[in-house]
Scaffold this active site. Structure first.
Site, PDB file in Angstrom:
ATOM      1  NE  ARG A 104      -1.140  -5.044  -1.561  1.00  0.00           N
ATOM      2  CZ  ARG A 104      -1.726  -3.851  -1.406  1.00  0.00           C
ATOM      3  NH1 ARG A 104      -2.410  -3.322  -2.385  1.00  0.00           N
ATOM      4  NH2 ARG A 104      -1.647  -3.207  -0.266  1.00  0.00           N
ATOM      5  CB  VAL A 153      17.105   6.176   0.631  1.00  0.00           C
ATOM      6  CG1 VAL A 153      18.037   5.071   0.133  1.00  0.00           C
ATOM      7  CG2 VAL A 153      16.272   5.680   1.810  1.00  0.00           C
ATOM      8  CB  THR A 200       1.443   1.149   6.181  1.00  0.00           C
ATOM      9  OG1 THR A 200       0.031   1.018   6.402  1.00  0.00           O
ATOM     10  CG2 THR A 200       2.126   0.874   7.511  1.00  0.00           C
ATOM     11  N   GLY A 230       0.835  -1.217   0.000  1.00  0.00           N
ATOM     12  CA  GLY A 230       0.000   0.000   0.000  1.00  0.00           C
ATOM     13  C   GLY A 230       0.859   1.252   0.000  1.00  0.00           C
ATOM     14  CG  ASP A 279       1.768  -6.137   8.137  1.00  0.00           C
ATOM     15  OD1 ASP A 279       1.355  -5.843   6.987  1.00  0.00           O
ATOM     16  OD2 ASP A 279       1.010  -6.535   9.041  1.00  0.00           O
ATOM     17  NE  ARG A 339      -3.131  -3.553   6.315  1.00  0.00           N
ATOM     18  CZ  ARG A 339      -2.019  -4.097   5.866  1.00  0.00           C
ATOM     19  NH1 ARG A 339      -2.049  -4.825   4.789  1.00  0.00           N
ATOM     20  NH2 ARG A 339      -0.878  -3.946   6.486  1.00  0.00           N
ATOM     21  CG  ASP A 387      -0.809  -1.995  10.380  1.00  0.00           C
ATOM     22  OD1 ASP A 387       0.130  -1.424   9.796  1.00  0.00           O
ATOM     23  OD2 ASP A 387      -1.562  -2.804   9.812  1.00  0.00           O
ATOM     24  CG  ASP A 409      -3.325   0.621   7.379  1.00  0.00           C
ATOM     25  OD1 ASP A 409      -4.147   1.500   7.073  1.00  0.00           O
ATOM     26  OD2 ASP A 409      -3.082  -0.370   6.670  1.00  0.00           O
TER      27      ASP A 409
HETATM   28  P1  ADP Z   1       1.957  -4.068   2.703  1.00  0.00           P
HETATM   29  O1  ADP Z   1       3.455  -4.075   2.609  1.00  0.00           O
HETATM   30  O2  ADP Z   1       1.390  -2.710   2.518  1.00  0.00           O
HETATM   31  O3  ADP Z   1       1.478  -4.777   3.964  1.00  0.00           O
HETATM   32  P2  ADP Z   1       1.152  -6.407   1.098  1.00  0.00           P
HETATM   33  O4  ADP Z   1       0.664  -7.175   2.277  1.00  0.00           O
HETATM   34  O5  ADP Z   1       0.329  -6.414  -0.129  1.00  0.00           O
HETATM   35  O6  ADP Z   1       1.400  -4.868   1.433  1.00  0.00           O
HETATM   36  O7  ADP Z   1       2.610  -6.955   0.717  1.00  0.00           O
HETATM   37  C1  ADP Z   1       3.341  -6.402  -0.354  1.00  0.00           C
HETATM   38  C2  ADP Z   1       4.088  -7.478  -1.072  1.00  0.00           C
HETATM   39  O8  ADP Z   1       5.033  -8.116  -0.189  1.00  0.00           O
HETATM   40  C3  ADP Z   1       3.272  -8.645  -1.604  1.00  0.00           C
HETATM   41  O9  ADP Z   1       2.641  -8.351  -2.816  1.00  0.00           O
HETATM   42  C4  ADP Z   1       4.328  -9.724  -1.795  1.00  0.00           C
HETATM   43  O10 ADP Z   1       5.047  -9.513  -2.980  1.00  0.00           O
HETATM   44  C5  ADP Z   1       5.260  -9.449  -0.610  1.00  0.00           C
HETATM   45  N1  ADP Z   1       4.953 -10.372   0.489  1.00  0.00           N
HETATM   46  C6  ADP Z   1       3.944 -10.302   1.386  1.00  0.00           C
HETATM   47  N2  ADP Z   1       3.975 -11.365   2.239  1.00  0.00           N
HETATM   48  C7  ADP Z   1       5.026 -12.131   1.852  1.00  0.00           C
HETATM   49  C8  ADP Z   1       5.581 -13.363   2.299  1.00  0.00           C
HETATM   50  N3  ADP Z   1       5.055 -14.023   3.343  1.00  0.00           N
HETATM   51  N4  ADP Z   1       6.661 -13.864   1.640  1.00  0.00           N
HETATM   52  C9  ADP Z   1       7.190 -13.209   0.589  1.00  0.00           C
HETATM   53  N5  ADP Z   1       6.713 -12.043   0.117  1.00  0.00           N
HETATM   54  C10 ADP Z   1       5.647 -11.504   0.731  1.00  0.00           C
END
Ligand code: ADP
Length: 338
Positions: free
Chosen positions: A75, A26, A130, A14, A106, A176, A134, A132
């Site tokens: 994603r 950075v 994020t 996100g 996360d 969320r 969180d 959120d």
């Molecule tokens: P956010 O980082 O905002 O929480 P997502 O949960 O969509 O967003 O995670 C972003 C991306 O991180 C996912 O599309 C995927 O490529 C990667 N990702 C998430 N969980 C895992 C995991 N358990 N192992 C490997 N890559 C992951």
């Protein structure tokens, strides 16, 4: 001779206002310390596809004031697979990248932790991004402050129309499974009821409030966190409308406006501090941690901890939210102790 640090920076999951400020920090910190830095487009998917570009100082000029992320986000289902991560590794190594700065939530950190574990030749630093808020180990995540301000501005506007018609508004906010945006925006906008996923039976609070609501109330704002077990604001409104036909109950789902907009000064400054700290951590030889911000200071948190542990809202804050809404039944005043 020590290996030269070559950084790849990406934004994943996100998006959040302030991510551009973090990329800029950075990049500028790395260049000023004599390091090479590559921007990786579209998060882990761009990493797999080798979609990247070596950055110079001008590439990050005029970006700090913009929401979103100029590197774009994505994603990537492929990155969740062993093969996907292997492709991602091959493609960054081809450019000489040996350090990764991942700005995300996360989910992105779960991917980053796994990648750092599988590829010890790559140092991975996370920056929490994020709206959120969180993420374990940090008081603030990039974008949270801007999102809160967006919600407050929107609720102030909704209150104008709510007052004109003596209406009750259920305002659904993002977050969320966490109620950080809900509780803080609720307190700051003077909401009458704040429904958060951290506490049970939130719909009862609404019923209690509506039973006591006097007609003289000009407007009532009920903040609804999106992650409630009772459902969305729309579903909650459908449940309570038949029970309170005397009231005009409206719903407003704020949605994606909470993700956009020019970042607040706080988000720009914290993003900048985190971006610089990420580069400094790499120079110190760190290889799997998140840069957090706690008690007004930069902290280092092991990356795997941010994935395993859960950040909670303080009971104090939740209690304040409950205490200052107007739904509390009138009680005899408490006599001060002599
Ligand atoms: P956010 O980082 O905002 O929480 P997502 O949960 O969509 O967003 O995670 C972003 C991306 O991180 C996912 O599309 C995927 O490529 C990667 N990702 C998430 N969980 C895992 C995991 N358990 N192992 C490997 N890559 C992951």
């Amino acid at each position: 001779m020590a290996q030269k640090i070559v950084i790849g920076v990406l934004t994943s999951g996100g998006d959040a206002p302030g991510m551009n400020a973090a990329i800029r920090a950075v990049t500028r910190a790395a260049l000023n310390k004599g390091l090479e830095v590559w921007g990786i487009y579209r998060g882990y998917q761009g990493m797999i596809e080798g979609d990247c570009k070596k950055l110079c100082s001008e590439d990050v000029s005029g970006k700090i004031q913009h929401g979103g992320t100029f590197l774009q986000s994505a994603r990537s289902a492929e990155f969740k697979t062993v093969e996907g991560r292997s492709k991602a590794h091959d493609s960054i190594v081809k450019h000489g990248i040996n350090s990764l700065v991942v700005i995300g939530g996360d989910g992105s950190f779960a991917g980053a932790t796994q990648f750092a574990y599988e590829y010890p030749d790559i140092s991975v630093i996370g920056i929490p991004g994020t709206i959120d808020n969180d993420i374990y180990g940090t008081d603030y995540t990039i974008g949270y402050d801007t999102a809160l301000n967006t919600v407050i501005t929107a609720v102030d506007k909704i209150r104008d129309t709510a007052s004109s018609f003596n209406r009750i508004f259920l305002v659904e906010v993002m977050g969320r499974e966490a109620g950080f945006i809900a509780v803080n925006s609720g307190i700051a906008s003077g909401a009458e009821v704040i429904m958060v996923p951290e506490r049970k039976n939130q719909i009862e609070k609404v019923r209690k409030f509506l039973k006591q609501r006097a007609r003289k109330n000009k407007s009532s704002i009920i903040i609804v966190a999106e992650g409630l077990e009772e459902g969305s604001a729309m579903e909650i409104a459908e449940k309570i409308r038949p029970e309170f036909p005397q009231f005009d109950i409206k719903v407003s789902v704020l949605g994606y406006i909470q993700r956009g907009g020019s970042p607040s000064s706080k988000d720009r400054v914290i993003s900048s501090l985190m971006g610089v700290a990420a580069v400094e951590a790499l120079l110190e030889g760190q290889r799997s941690l998140m840069i957090g911000y706690k008690n007004e200071e930069i902290v280092h948190v092991p990356l795997n901890k941010t994935v395993k542990l859960h950040k909670t809202i303080s009971d104090e804050l939740l209690n304040v939210a409950e205490l200052i809404g107007t739904y509390a039944p009138p009680k005899d005043p408490v006599e001060p102790k002599p």
